[in-house]
Design a protein around this motif. Structure first.
Motif, PDB file in Angstrom:
ATOM      1  N   LYS A 260       1.982  -4.389  12.521  1.00  0.00           N
ATOM      2  CA  LYS A 260       1.011  -5.617  12.609  1.00  0.00           C
ATOM      3  C   LYS A 260       1.515  -5.851  13.835  1.00  0.00           C
ATOM      4  O   LYS A 260       1.009  -6.573  14.610  1.00  0.00           O
ATOM      5  CB  LYS A 260       0.863  -6.232  11.688  1.00  0.00           C
ATOM      6  CG  LYS A 260       0.021  -7.375  11.812  1.00  0.00           C
ATOM      7  CD  LYS A 260      -0.070  -8.871  10.408  1.00  0.00           C
ATOM      8  CE  LYS A 260      -1.063  -9.654  10.630  1.00  0.00           C
ATOM      9  NZ  LYS A 260      -1.305 -10.600   9.752  1.00  0.00           N
ATOM     10  N   ASP A 261       3.240  -5.941  14.069  1.00  0.00           N
ATOM     11  CA  ASP A 261       3.449  -7.291  15.473  1.00  0.00           C
ATOM     12  C   ASP A 261       3.569  -6.901  16.867  1.00  0.00           C
ATOM     13  O   ASP A 261       3.983  -6.894  17.719  1.00  0.00           O
ATOM     14  CB  ASP A 261       5.110  -6.781  15.634  1.00  0.00           C
ATOM     15  CG  ASP A 261       5.581  -7.537  14.038  1.00  0.00           C
ATOM     16  OD1 ASP A 261       5.023  -8.501  13.498  1.00  0.00           O
ATOM     17  OD2 ASP A 261       6.645  -7.706  13.530  1.00  0.00           O
TER      18      ASP A 261
ATOM     19  N   TYR B  30      -4.576   0.324   7.679  1.00  0.00           N
ATOM     20  CA  TYR B  30      -3.688   1.563   5.930  1.00  0.00           C
ATOM     21  C   TYR B  30      -3.763   0.923   5.162  1.00  0.00           C
ATOM     22  O   TYR B  30      -4.366   1.089   3.829  1.00  0.00           O
ATOM     23  CB  TYR B  30      -2.544   2.543   6.681  1.00  0.00           C
ATOM     24  CG  TYR B  30      -2.401   3.436   5.659  1.00  0.00           C
ATOM     25  CD1 TYR B  30      -2.896   4.183   5.055  1.00  0.00           C
ATOM     26  CD2 TYR B  30      -0.729   3.420   4.969  1.00  0.00           C
ATOM     27  CE1 TYR B  30      -3.165   5.106   3.985  1.00  0.00           C
ATOM     28  CE2 TYR B  30      -0.241   3.979   4.305  1.00  0.00           C
ATOM     29  CZ  TYR B  30      -1.661   5.479   3.273  1.00  0.00           C
ATOM     30  OH  TYR B  30      -1.307   5.857   2.721  1.00  0.00           O
ATOM     31  N   ARG B  31      -2.436   0.540   4.834  1.00  0.00           N
ATOM     32  CA  ARG B  31      -1.864  -0.743   4.474  1.00  0.00           C
ATOM     33  C   ARG B  31      -1.036  -1.631   4.800  1.00  0.00           C
ATOM     34  O   ARG B  31      -0.261  -1.702   4.941  1.00  0.00           O
ATOM     35  CB  ARG B  31      -1.456   0.116   3.009  1.00  0.00           C
ATOM     36  CG  ARG B  31      -0.346   1.060   3.079  1.00  0.00           C
ATOM     37  CD  ARG B  31      -0.276   1.917   1.782  1.00  0.00           C
ATOM     38  NE  ARG B  31       0.472   1.056   0.618  1.00  0.00           N
ATOM     39  CZ  ARG B  31       1.012   1.764  -0.489  1.00  0.00           C
ATOM     40  NH1 ARG B  31       1.116   2.528  -0.707  1.00  0.00           N
ATOM     41  NH2 ARG B  31       1.708   0.746  -1.296  1.00  0.00           N
ATOM     42  N   ASP B  32      -1.205  -2.443   3.381  1.00  0.00           N
ATOM     43  CA  ASP B  32      -0.187  -3.900   4.359  1.00  0.00           C
ATOM     44  C   ASP B  32       0.000  -4.330   5.728  1.00  0.00           C
ATOM     45  O   ASP B  32      -1.359  -4.464   5.874  1.00  0.00           O
ATOM     46  CB  ASP B  32       1.492  -2.735   4.149  1.00  0.00           C
ATOM     47  CG  ASP B  32       1.846  -3.065   2.514  1.00  0.00           C
ATOM     48  OD1 ASP B  32       0.989  -3.639   1.449  1.00  0.00           O
ATOM     49  OD2 ASP B  32       2.414  -1.866   1.626  1.00  0.00           O
TER      50      ASP B  32
END
Length: 270
Positions: free
Chosen positions: A75-76, A91-93
């Motif tokens: 994400k960063d 995708y996830r998290d």
């Protein structure tokens, strides 16, 4: 028509080459960190030349993971993908998947569109070493190196050089090995890459992105290889953020140098 085609290509290429014999920043290695650095530096108005040994820039990003042409980005680093209009899927998290071919081609496009010049099929034989500072590159055709031909090189002068050569840290090895100097690393030398540890590697890739000797900066896996940290595999957020960071560091350094020159001029005038 045949002569027009050939002469046009030759005239255009040699004009481009001659215009870039002196640059603000010379980048060695056209992987993701090098391309991102080229983009942000050129966007800031710096004169940038990037040298890639292979036919196509993009480094290891093209192949994805084991030739599955998908990569992961955390994400960063999404703000960089957004700036370059690169598509991604959650995708996830905090992890997102990206088509590696789409991403590699986009990085190349945006770097050149911003004004960076890419010279592919070019190898770096050595650096220019002036006043205990890295001041340029010694370049030759990649096929000359591959064939072991004894052909003398050309020289490109640069105010800053980025080693973005990945796992091999080629430029740092050359500088340290030939000039009996100490690097800005815990040991003072090239410490080498450690085995894979994704979370640690992603963090330290950014942390180790720095100036390791006057005029010489490291980014991407060359940053971790120089300072003795881990490899990370097919996740590229750290690589992108490393390219962004090294551009920011160099812009700051060049601005400081320009202020010193300007102050000196004022003193002379007075």
């Amino acid at each position: 028509m045949e002569q027009i085609v050939s002469s046009g290509i030759i005239d255009s290429y040699f004009s481009k080459l001659k215009e870039n014999l002196s640059v603000d920043v010379a980048i060695v290695g056209g992987g993701p960190s090098g391309l991102i650095a080229a983009y942000y530096l050129a966007k800031a108005g710096k004169k940038v030349a990037l040298y890639e040994r292979k036919l196509a820039p993009g480094g290891g990003m093209w192949g994805g993971a084991m030739m599955f042409n998908e990569i992961m980005v955390q994400k960063d680093a999404l703000h960089i993908l957004d700036e370059m209009t690169i598509d991604y899927k959650h995708y996830r998290d905090d992890y997102y998947t990206v088509d590696s071919v789409h991403a590699s081609s986009a990085l190349t496009y945006f770097a050149t569109k911003a004004g960076a010049r890419i010279f592919n099929c070019t190898s770096i034989e050595d650096v220019v070493f002036h006043n205990n500072k890295v001041s340029g590159l010694v370049i030759n055709w990649a096929p000359v190196h591959r064939e072991g031909m004894h052909v003398d090189p050309l020289i490109v002068m640069a105010r800053a050089v980025i080693d973005g050569t990945g796992h091999d840290c080629e430029i740092v090895h050359t500088v340290a090995g030939k000039n009996d100097i100490k690097l800005n690393t815990p040991s003072g030398g090239v410490m080498g890459e450690r085995s894979l540890s994704v979370e640690e590697a992603e963090r330290t890739t950014i942390e180790n992105t720095k100036e390791v000797f006057p005029g010489l900066f490291v980014s991407g896996m060359a940053a971790n290889g120089t300072s003795g940290s881990y490899r990370m595999g097919p996740i590229f957020g750290g690589m992108l953020l490393s390219g962004e960071k090294v551009a920011r560091l160099i812009i700051k350094r060049l601005s400081a140098m320009e202020k010193v020159v300007e102050t000196g001029k004022r003193k002379v005038e007075v």
